[in-house]
Design a protein around this motif. Structure first.
Motif, mmCIF file in Angstrom:
data_model
loop_
_atom_site.group_PDB
_atom_site.id
_atom_site.type_symbol
_atom_site.label_atom_id
_atom_site.label_comp_id
_atom_site.label_asym_id
_atom_site.label_seq_id
_atom_site.Cartn_x
_atom_site.Cartn_y
_atom_site.Cartn_z
ATOM 1 N N TYR A 116 33.369 52.943 35.159
ATOM 2 C CA TYR A 116 34.064 52.279 34.060
ATOM 3 C C TYR A 116 34.154 53.209 32.850
ATOM 4 O O TYR A 116 35.154 53.212 32.124
ATOM 5 C CB TYR A 116 33.332 50.990 33.674
ATOM 6 N N ALA B 168 42.393 51.247 43.346
ATOM 7 C CA ALA B 168 43.742 51.446 43.872
ATOM 8 C C ALA B 168 43.691 51.918 45.324
ATOM 9 O O ALA B 168 44.521 51.533 46.153
ATOM 10 C CB ALA B 168 44.491 52.468 43.015
ATOM 11 N N ARG C 195 38.416 45.653 47.291
ATOM 12 C CA ARG C 195 37.340 45.745 46.307
ATOM 13 C C ARG C 195 35.940 45.539 46.875
ATOM 14 O O ARG C 195 35.022 46.276 46.526
ATOM 15 C CB ARG C 195 37.591 44.775 45.132
ATOM 16 N N ARG D 60 39.629 52.625 38.224
ATOM 17 C CA ARG D 60 41.020 52.269 38.529
ATOM 18 C C ARG D 60 41.498 53.000 39.780
ATOM 19 O O ARG D 60 42.177 52.412 40.632
ATOM 20 C CB ARG D 60 41.912 52.610 37.339
ATOM 21 N N THR D 61 41.147 54.267 39.888
ATOM 22 C CA THR D 61 41.520 55.029 41.077
ATOM 23 C C THR D 61 40.823 54.477 42.308
ATOM 24 O O THR D 61 41.441 54.324 43.378
ATOM 25 C CB THR D 61 41.148 56.513 40.896
ATOM 26 N N GLY E 194 36.805 55.827 33.701
ATOM 27 C CA GLY E 194 38.088 55.298 34.132
ATOM 28 C C GLY E 194 38.367 55.509 35.611
ATOM 29 O O GLY E 194 39.435 55.138 36.116
ATOM 30 N N ASP F 9 40.139 42.172 36.139
ATOM 31 C CA ASP F 9 40.956 43.379 36.105
ATOM 32 C C ASP F 9 40.029 44.575 35.925
ATOM 33 O O ASP F 9 38.943 44.473 35.328
ATOM 34 C CB ASP F 9 41.942 43.349 34.934
ATOM 35 N N ALA F 10 40.444 45.728 36.420
ATOM 36 C CA ALA F 10 39.644 46.937 36.265
ATOM 37 C C ALA F 10 39.583 47.363 34.807
ATOM 38 O O ALA F 10 38.609 47.951 34.372
ATOM 39 C CB ALA F 10 40.216 48.065 37.111
#
Length: 258
Positions: free
Chosen positions: A82, A92, A97, A88-89, A85, A257-258
């Protein structure tokens, strides 16, 4: 399988992982120092003092070092993504998850188990060689008789690793889970030990520190813990500490949400 390989790569490519693992194993050095100091004090004591001298099992005393270190590693395994960042990758690539949490749990669990076993057994053998027959022969108990308790102690280390991971997934912060881990080791057991009966025994019996002795049937006398749980119930509570936060964290990861 790809998620597992990815999480293993993340752990072993970060220098902090090696630092935390190294600090965990420093518990052996701490045990060595304590054993040498107490043995020296015993040898210098008067015969009357030696008769009543008692010593806690030092491998249990220094167990908090690998416990907290692996708990912190579990926290960082989640919160570092987190912070950078990278989460998010990751999400994706693995949109379902839950495999992300499962893979992180597997890696942290195995690393914590290996580290905890090395720290626990290493400390025990070092202390056994130094203490010898001092302190009423606390380290003269046959190794086969001591083995179940040593294994139970070792299992609490991956419990802290998974607990840290689960709390980090729930809170999505670094400081909060670490404070909770420290509270489980220091603060809550002290509070439990000072509560009036029967609440002291009730709360003390479900503390992580009490579970190894309850699992193996070893007395918790002279500790702040209770001993109300059966071995099966103690195993269930230890599993709950390990898995429940991870399951909740996985569920929340799917909702947020991420």
């Amino acid at each position: 399988m790809n998620a597992l390989s990815s999480e293993w790569l993340k752990i072993r490519s970060v220098r902090s992982s090696y630092l935390i693992a190294g600090l965990s194993l420093c518990g052996i050095l701490l045990g060595l120092g304590l054993a040498w100091m107490t043995a020296d004090m015993y040898d210098r004591a008067a015969p009357a003092q030696k008769t009543g001298a008692r010593l806690a099992a030092l491998e249990e005393v220094v167990l908090i070092v690998p416990q907290l270190c692996m708990g912190i590693m579990g926290v960082l395994a989640m919160t570092s993504e987190y912070t950078t960042g990278l989460v998010r990758t990751t999400l994706a690539i693995v949109p379902k998850r839950w495999p992300v949490i499962a893979a992180k749990s597997a890696v942290i669990g195995v690393v914590s188990l290996l580290t905890g076993s090395l720290a626990t057994f290493g400390t025990y053998f070092v202390c056994r060689s130094i203490i010898g027959d001092r302190f009423a022969g606390i380290y003269l108990v046959p190794f086969a008789d001591k083995l179940p308790l040593l294994i139970a102690f070792s299992l609490t280390v991956p419990t802290f690793g998974l607990l840290g991971l689960g709390l980090a997934a729930i809170l999505r912060s670094t400081s909060g889970p670490i404070v909770l881990l420290v509270s489980l080791v220091y603060v809550i057991p002290i509070i439990a030990g000072n509560l009036p009966q029967p609440w002291s025994d009730r709360l003390g019996s479900v503390m992580i520190g009490a579970l190894p002795r309850e699992i193996t049937g070893v007395s918790t006398i002279d500790t702040v813990y209770g001993s109300l749980l059966s071995p099966a119930a103690a195993v269930a509570v230890l599993v709950g500490y390990s898995l429940l936060p991870v399951v909740i964290g996985a569920w929340l990861l799917r909702q947020r949400d991420a």
